[in-house]
Design a protein around this motif. Structure first.
Motif: not given
Length: 219
Positions: A35-38, A51-55, A76-78, A211-213
């Motif tokens: 998950m991303n918090i951009s 909120i977004g995502f990464n893979a 990754t989404s921002k 910030v990506g988790i």
């Protein structure tokens, strides 16, 4: 040119030699998702986090038993919530390549803490302005001719610095990564908003923050 090519080959050979001597498996491939918090920095002072995502796929190249070159390719989404009253959102989807130097500290059997930092480059595959009013959501492409005509077009290329910390538990891993864009991704022009009139937005600065988790697995 010959000298540059020869130097590049020598450096590559040294890195490969160091990696092979470091351990039996100098290259480790993996996958990750999370998950991303951009948000954005610059002239959008009231922007809110989105909120977004990464893979993606990862590649760890061992320089020594503890030092690594960490890279890979990720989607990754921002973006950010730019205007709260109209629920205006800026959504960007990037293909991103980080190149980080990493240090892996062994704390227990099959458990290591990972510290890493370095630059990244990214290219936006897609981007949209989204607004929701009266229960109806509308969207427009950020890189479209319509966006350029409205003075709200943005640049696709991004570059910045990132750092992070993570943990490896055998083949499984988890981490937190922070990215700070150094490039102004806004390519705005003369904007005409209803109720506000026309104004020149060419000097507006917008830079990515994220910030990506993520959770991952190394093969």
């Amino acid at each position: 040119m010959k000298m540059v090519a020869r130097t590049t080959l020598i450096v590559a050979a040294i890195l490969l030699t160091i990696g092979v001597n470091a351990q039996d498996k100098p290259l480790t491939f993996g996958v990750k998702a999370g998950m991303n918090i951009s948000n954005v920095s610059g002239d959008f002072e009231d922007a809110k986090a989105k909120i977004g995502f990464n893979a993606g796929v990862t590649l760890d190249f061992a320089l020594t038993n503890d030092l690594y070159l960490l890279t890979g390719l990720e989607f990754t989404s921002k973006g950010a919530k730019v205007e709260e009253d109209t629920n205006l959102k800026m959504s960007l989807s990037y293909i991103q390549l980080p190149v980080h130097a990493g240090y892996k500290l062994t704390v227990a059997n099959d458990t290591r803490i990972v510290f890493h930092a370095g630059p990244y480059i990214a290219y936006a595959a897609d981007g949209k302005w989204k607004a929701k009013e009266g229960g109806i959501e509308e969207s427009a492409g950020i890189f479209s001719d319509e966006a350029e005509a409205a003075g709200l077009k943005m640049k696709r290329f991004d570059f910045g610095l990132g750092f992070g910390v993570g943990a490896e538990f055998g083949q499984f891993n988890a981490g937190v990564n922070c990215d700070f864009g150094l490039v102004n991704i806004a390519d705005f022009g003369m904007v005409d908003f209803p109720g506000f009139g026309k104004f020149d937005a060419s000097s507006v600065s917008v830079k990515n923050m994220n910030v990506g988790i993520s959770l991952g697995y190394k093969f």
